[in-house]
Motif scaffolding. Structure first.
Motif, PDB file in Angstrom:
ATOM      1  N   GLY A 349       0.837  -1.194   0.000  1.00 26.62           N
ATOM      2  CA  GLY A 349       0.000   0.000   0.000  1.00 26.62           C
ATOM      3  C   GLY A 349       0.864   1.233   0.000  1.00 26.62           C
ATOM      4  O   GLY A 349       2.087   1.153   0.072  1.00 26.62           O
ATOM      5  N   ILE A 350       0.241   2.395  -0.094  1.00 29.21           N
ATOM      6  CA  ILE A 350       0.966   3.660  -0.082  1.00 29.21           C
ATOM      7  C   ILE A 350       0.326   4.594   0.936  1.00 29.21           C
ATOM      8  O   ILE A 350      -0.811   4.378   1.382  1.00 29.21           O
ATOM      9  CB  ILE A 350       0.974   4.328  -1.473  1.00 29.21           C
ATOM     10  N   GLU A 351       1.073   5.640   1.299  1.00 26.80           N
ATOM     11  CA  GLU A 351       0.527   6.688   2.152  1.00 26.80           C
ATOM     12  C   GLU A 351       0.574   8.017   1.410  1.00 26.80           C
ATOM     13  O   GLU A 351       1.569   8.332   0.741  1.00 26.80           O
ATOM     14  CB  GLU A 351       1.336   6.818   3.451  1.00 26.80           C
ATOM     15  N   LEU A 352      -0.494   8.777   1.535  1.00 31.72           N
ATOM     16  CA  LEU A 352      -0.543  10.144   1.034  1.00 31.72           C
ATOM     17  C   LEU A 352      -0.974  11.034   2.192  1.00 31.72           C
ATOM     18  O   LEU A 352      -1.929  10.717   2.906  1.00 31.72           O
ATOM     19  CB  LEU A 352      -1.535  10.274  -0.133  1.00 31.72           C
ATOM     20  N   ARG A 353      -0.265  12.165   2.385  1.00 31.99           N
ATOM     21  CA  ARG A 353      -0.497  13.005   3.566  1.00 31.99           C
ATOM     22  C   ARG A 353      -0.693  14.469   3.183  1.00 31.99           C
ATOM     23  O   ARG A 353      -0.175  14.938   2.165  1.00 31.99           O
ATOM     24  CB  ARG A 353       0.707  12.935   4.507  1.00 31.99           C
ATOM     25  N   SER A 354      -1.421  15.165   4.057  1.00 37.86           N
ATOM     26  CA  SER A 354      -1.466  16.621   4.007  1.00 37.86           C
ATOM     27  C   SER A 354      -1.317  17.137   5.434  1.00 37.86           C
ATOM     28  O   SER A 354      -2.022  16.689   6.347  1.00 37.86           O
ATOM     29  CB  SER A 354      -2.777  17.131   3.414  1.00 37.86           C
ATOM     30  N   ALA A 355      -0.395  18.068   5.622  1.00 34.65           N
ATOM     31  CA  ALA A 355      -0.181  18.632   6.958  1.00 34.65           C
ATOM     32  C   ALA A 355      -1.279  19.621   7.349  1.00 34.65           C
ATOM     33  O   ALA A 355      -1.335  20.056   8.498  1.00 34.65           O
ATOM     34  CB  ALA A 355       1.175  19.319   7.011  1.00 34.65           C
ATOM     35  N   PHE A 356      -2.146  19.958   6.386  1.00 31.90           N
ATOM     36  CA  PHE A 356      -3.269  20.862   6.680  1.00 31.90           C
ATOM     37  C   PHE A 356      -4.452  20.545   5.778  1.00 31.90           C
ATOM     38  O   PHE A 356      -4.301  20.224   4.608  1.00 31.90           O
ATOM     39  CB  PHE A 356      -2.868  22.323   6.443  1.00 31.90           C
ATOM     40  N   PHE A 357      -5.621  20.583   6.390  1.00 34.15           N
ATOM     41  CA  PHE A 357      -6.870  20.658   5.634  1.00 34.15           C
ATOM     42  C   PHE A 357      -7.928  21.227   6.576  1.00 34.15           C
ATOM     43  O   PHE A 357      -7.750  21.262   7.796  1.00 34.15           O
ATOM     44  CB  PHE A 357      -7.287  19.282   5.100  1.00 34.15           C
ATOM     45  N   ASN A 358      -9.010  21.701   6.033  1.00 33.32           N
ATOM     46  CA  ASN A 358     -10.151  22.040   6.890  1.00 33.32           C
ATOM     47  C   ASN A 358     -11.403  21.399   6.329  1.00 33.32           C
ATOM     48  O   ASN A 358     -11.453  21.012   5.145  1.00 33.32           O
ATOM     49  CB  ASN A 358     -10.293  23.559   7.104  1.00 33.32           C
ATOM     50  N   ASN A 359     -12.402  21.274   7.186  1.00 31.13           N
ATOM     51  CA  ASN A 359     -13.638  20.605   6.776  1.00 31.13           C
ATOM     52  C   ASN A 359     -14.853  21.532   6.912  1.00 31.13           C
ATOM     53  O   ASN A 359     -15.973  21.085   7.148  1.00 31.13           O
ATOM     54  CB  ASN A 359     -13.849  19.318   7.592  1.00 31.13           C
ATOM     55  N   ASP A 360     -14.581  22.814   6.738  1.00 28.28           N
ATOM     56  CA  ASP A 360     -15.647  23.813   6.820  1.00 28.28           C
ATOM     57  C   ASP A 360     -16.434  23.817   5.504  1.00 28.28           C
ATOM     58  O   ASP A 360     -15.921  24.223   4.465  1.00 28.28           O
ATOM     59  CB  ASP A 360     -15.035  25.190   7.079  1.00 28.28           C
ATOM     60  N   ASN A 361     -17.671  23.344   5.563  1.00 27.23           N
ATOM     61  CA  ASN A 361     -18.496  23.306   4.357  1.00 27.23           C
ATOM     62  C   ASN A 361     -19.694  24.259   4.452  1.00 27.23           C
ATOM     63  O   ASN A 361     -20.686  24.098   3.744  1.00 27.23           O
ATOM     64  CB  ASN A 361     -18.983  21.888   4.074  1.00 27.23           C
ATOM     65  N   THR A 362     -19.550  25.257   5.359  1.00 25.89           N
ATOM     66  CA  THR A 362     -20.640  26.233   5.496  1.00 25.89           C
ATOM     67  C   THR A 362     -20.521  27.324   4.437  1.00 25.89           C
ATOM     68  O   THR A 362     -19.453  27.526   3.842  1.00 25.89           O
ATOM     69  CB  THR A 362     -20.611  26.877   6.895  1.00 25.89           C
ATOM     70  N   ASN A 363     -21.610  28.032   4.223  1.00 24.36           N
ATOM     71  CA  ASN A 363     -21.635  29.187   3.314  1.00 24.36           C
ATOM     72  C   ASN A 363     -21.111  28.857   1.912  1.00 24.36           C
ATOM     73  O   ASN A 363     -20.471  29.673   1.259  1.00 24.36           O
ATOM     74  CB  ASN A 363     -20.827  30.354   3.891  1.00 24.36           C
ATOM     75  N   GLY A 364     -21.383  27.645   1.489  1.00 22.55           N
ATOM     76  CA  GLY A 364     -20.975  27.256   0.138  1.00 22.55           C
ATOM     77  C   GLY A 364     -19.519  26.902  -0.022  1.00 22.55           C
ATOM     78  O   GLY A 364     -19.046  26.714  -1.157  1.00 22.55           O
ATOM     79  N   ASN A 365     -18.767  26.811   1.089  1.00 22.32           N
ATOM     80  CA  ASN A 365     -17.355  26.417   0.986  1.00 22.32           C
ATOM     81  C   ASN A 365     -17.230  24.960   0.522  1.00 22.32           C
ATOM     82  O   ASN A 365     -18.038  24.098   0.928  1.00 22.32           O
ATOM     83  CB  ASN A 365     -16.658  26.558   2.339  1.00 22.32           C
ATOM     84  N   LEU A 366     -16.240  24.711  -0.286  1.00 18.85           N
ATOM     85  CA  LEU A 366     -15.950  23.348  -0.746  1.00 18.85           C
ATOM     86  C   LEU A 366     -14.566  22.937  -0.236  1.00 18.85           C
ATOM     87  O   LEU A 366     -13.571  23.614  -0.498  1.00 18.85           O
ATOM     88  CB  LEU A 366     -15.967  23.268  -2.271  1.00 18.85           C
ATOM     89  N   THR A 367     -14.521  21.881   0.533  1.00 21.31           N
ATOM     90  CA  THR A 367     -13.235  21.336   1.013  1.00 21.31           C
ATOM     91  C   THR A 367     -13.250  19.849   0.675  1.00 21.31           C
ATOM     92  O   THR A 367     -13.984  19.068   1.295  1.00 21.31           O
ATOM     93  CB  THR A 367     -13.062  21.554   2.526  1.00 21.31           C
ATOM     94  N   ARG A 368     -12.433  19.492  -0.298  1.00 24.03           N
ATOM     95  CA  ARG A 368     -12.530  18.137  -0.857  1.00 24.03           C
ATOM     96  C   ARG A 368     -11.139  17.568  -1.164  1.00 24.03           C
ATOM     97  O   ARG A 368     -10.173  18.299  -1.332  1.00 24.03           O
ATOM     98  CB  ARG A 368     -13.348  18.173  -2.153  1.00 24.03           C
TER      99      ARG A 368
END
Length: 465
Positions: A349-368
């Motif tokens: 298997g492999i690993e893919l990482r991100s040191a930052f993300f947010n999951n704010d989906n209010t007010n039409g924000n898209l976090t994907r």
């Protein structure tokens, strides 16, 4: 009259040089000396040097024979007291003409005609001040035949040469690359991806092992001309394993621990003490001469146990090197050629990482998260979210699932996890796929408009994206 002149010339030539073509040769058994068991000041007695006559000499044709160093040599030649011995059809009285540190010279007074292929053997010659304490050195001796006035050559037009000694390393470390160890993305039924190993080859789910060997070549000699053994030339061999030991048990040779086993051809197995330094990334142990096969190969098996406390990643490389400590005074430690890529780990298997993300989906924000899978099969994935101090994640329906084959999979960040406080964190995706077929990016689009992208990093592979 003309014919008589030619015949007279031929007779005169034969009288000076003897019958036959100029084709004398010299030979010797080339001795191989171990650099672990010799110093430049160690005198060595050579094997017999044998000169084969390429020209006949009659009773009226005495000659001088010279054994000497090649031009430019710094070796000291010791002639000894043993006179050369003529063998074959002829006979001669051989006497010392002169000796020095660079040549041995004898006069040969022929008493019975010497024939082509008769031999003259030089025994008990010795040299010192040689270069045989260095790997790859070669020592030679030249032989020349002259008339007794040493103004004209007999037999050959130049000196002929024999290699009498070479040097090399009697000890060796053979570490053929092992690529069979794989971290298992499905370890503990997938609950602890990459915390253990794929059970294959010599590996179990929690233990991986690899082998190398230490060899002693008894075809090499010490300065006395005796075949070497491990005990005769060595105190010990100090071995260093270098690599990433994080997530592994670094206590050795106890129940449940990692281990090192040294096995001779007897077979006799020993477990040397190991000093591990996870910070430096080394495990060091000493193999004593008595625990090695005296003439031959000794297998060393290194086994590392997973501590089952963290992902082992998708790629690690361990190297092996060694230093041999000879017993002979004046011979320094000998570095054995190892292999910096001896044990190469992969993963299923492999690993893919991100040191930052947010999951704010209010007010039409898209976090994907977008994943491209170019493989011909879908790939299982699982995600692990990390919050800041005091923040804990709660997982949603997209914590695990499948990336479609030959296509793009889009995951909403808030479907993967949310946080007890705030909307931001970091994330690691573990994907059961070949390292070359999956890429990923994180997208954040404010109010569904201006979008930013962060490529997911591949921490253990050769590529970061």
């Amino acid at each position: 009259m003309k014919n008589f002149t030619y015949k007279a010339l031929a007779v005169a030539t034969a009288a000076v040089c003897g019958a036959g073509a100029q084709a004398g040769s010299v030979s010797s058994t080339t001795a191989k000396y171990a650099v672990e068991a010799i110093t430049s000041g160690s005198p060595i007695t050579l094997a017999n040097v044998v000169y084969t006559m390429g020209v006949a000499r009659v009773v009226s044709q005495p000659f001088t024979i010279i054994v000497r160093e090649p031009a430019g040599a710094t070796t000291t030649l010791v002639c000894g007291s043993t006179l050369p011995v003529l063998a074959g059809a002829g006979a001669a009285n051989i006497t010392v003409k002169r000796t020095s540190a660079t040549e041995c010279v004898w006069d040969v007074n022929v008493t019975t005609n010497i024939a082509i292929n008769d031999t003259i053997t030089f025994a008990n010659l010795s040299i010192n001040g040689h270069g045989l304490a260095t790997v790859g050195a070669t020592e030679k001796l030249n032989v020349a035949l002259f008339d007794t006035g040493e103004t004209a050559r007999v037999d050959n037009s130049t000196d002929v040469s024999a290699t009498v000694a070479t040097s090399g390393r009697a000890l060796s470390l053979t570490a053929t690359q092992d690529t069979g160890t794989k971290a298992d993305v499905n370890f503990n039924s997938g609950a602890q991806p990459l915390f253990g190993f794929v059970a294959a080859n010599d590996d179990t789910s929690t233990n991986a092992s690899a082998n190398f060997s230490i060899g002693v070549d008894g075809n090499f000699l010490n300065a006395s001309g005796v075949a070497v053994t491990a005990n005769s030339i060595l105190t010990n061999v100090v071995v260093t394993i270098a690599g990433d030991f994080s997530g592994l048990i670094t206590s050795f040779n106890g129940a449940g621990n990692s281990s090192v086993n040294v096995t001779t051809t007897a077979p006799l197995s020993t477990a040397p003490a190991v000093t591990a330094n996870a910070t430096a990334g080394t495990a060091v142990f000493t193999v004593n001469a008595a625990n090695l096969t005296q003439n031959g190969s000794t297998n060393v098996k290194v086994s590392l146990n997973s501590a089952v406390t963290q992902s082992l990643g998708t790629s690690r490389t361990f190297g092996v090197s060694a230093v041999a400590n000879p017993t002979l005074a004046g011979v320094g430690a000998q570095t054995l050629a190892g292999n910096s890529s001896w044990w190469v780990w992969g993963a299923n298997g492999i690993e893919l990482r991100s040191a930052f993300f947010n999951n704010d989906n209010t007010n039409g924000n898209l976090t994907r998260f977008f994943f491209q899978n170019t493989g011909s099969q879908s790939a299982d994935y699982s995600a692990t979210c990390y919050g800041e101090t005091g923040v804990t994640p709660t997982y949603g329906t997209a914590k695990s699932g499948k990336l479609i084959a030959s296509g793009t999979t889009v995951l909403n960040a808030s479907d993967i996890c949310t946080f007890s406080t705030g909307k931001r964190g970091s994330i690691v995706f573990t994907i059961n796929a070949n390292i070359g077929v999956v890429k990923g990016v994180y997208q954040q689009a404010i109010n569904g408009a201006a979008a930013g992208y962060i490529p997911l990093e591949r921490p253990y592979g050769a590529n970061t994206f």
